[in-house]
Design a protein around this motif. Structure first.
Motif, short mmCIF file in Angstrom:
data_model
loop_
_atom_site.label_atom_id
_atom_site.label_comp_id
_atom_site.label_asym_id
_atom_site.label_seq_id
_atom_site.Cartn_x
_atom_site.Cartn_y
_atom_site.Cartn_z
N ARG A 66 0.83 -1.21 0.00
CA ARG A 66 0.00 0.00 0.00
C ARG A 66 0.86 1.26 0.00
NH1 ARG A 66 -4.19 0.33 4.36
NH2 ARG A 66 -4.50 2.28 3.30
N ASN B 142 3.74 1.71 -1.09
CA ASN B 142 4.51 1.86 -2.32
C ASN B 142 3.63 1.86 -3.58
OD1 ASN B 142 7.55 1.86 -1.63
ND2 ASN B 142 6.59 0.43 -0.22
N GLY B 143 2.30 1.94 -3.37
CA GLY B 143 1.38 2.09 -4.49
C GLY B 143 1.14 0.85 -5.33
#
Length: 150
Positions: free
Chosen positions: A145, A147-148
């Motif tokens: 999450r 780090n996308g």
């Protein structure tokens, strides 16, 4: 593992009709075990590095859903669906000129009856307390999450 998180994120993870089992290892535990093995070099022992508990795919999905706070519906499919998906993935990615992440070799690995081991001495001998899957999944999910990725 990322694919398992993605399946749970979709809300519809897929399992095979036949229950399969796997032992899991958190990456930091592997590093600690390697350090422990280096410290005891020369003892000639072989170790299995994993949490002592093994999990079914359904177990893993349910734990990941808990960690991700997701409601899921676990779907069942025959092994042939996994082989077909791998074949299609290979052909589609070949058209795009890239390697398929999910291929027939990966399907073959996934469809083994078990990837399990047992070694009650590894944690003691290598000075490692293995991270349970729930805790490791929580750390991993938070990283994804932040780090996308999810």
């Amino acid at each position: 593992m990322f694919s398992f998180f993605q399946f749970v994120n979709s809300g519809f993870p897929i399992v095979t009709f036949k229950e399969r089992r796997i032992c899991l290892t958190f990456v930091k535990d592997v590093a600690k075990a390697v350090a422990g093995a280096i410290a005891s070099v020369g003892d000639g022992k072989t170790y299995f590095i994993a949490e002592e508990k093994d999990y079914s795919w359904r177990d893993m999905y349910e734990i990941l859903a808990l960690v991700m706070n997701k409601k899921i519906t676990v779907l069942k499919a025959p092994d042939a669906v996994f082989y077909l998906a791998a074949f299609v993935s290979e052909k589609f990615n070949a058209l795009l000129g890239r390697d398929a992440v999910f291929n027939r070799q990966k399907a073959e690995e996934l469809l083994q009856d078990a990837w399990t081991c047992s070694d009650e001495n590894s944690g003691n001998d290598l000075n490692v307390e293995f991270t349970d899957f729930f805790s490791g999944a929580k750390i991993t999910y938070n990283w994804y999450r932040e780090n996308g990725w999810l």
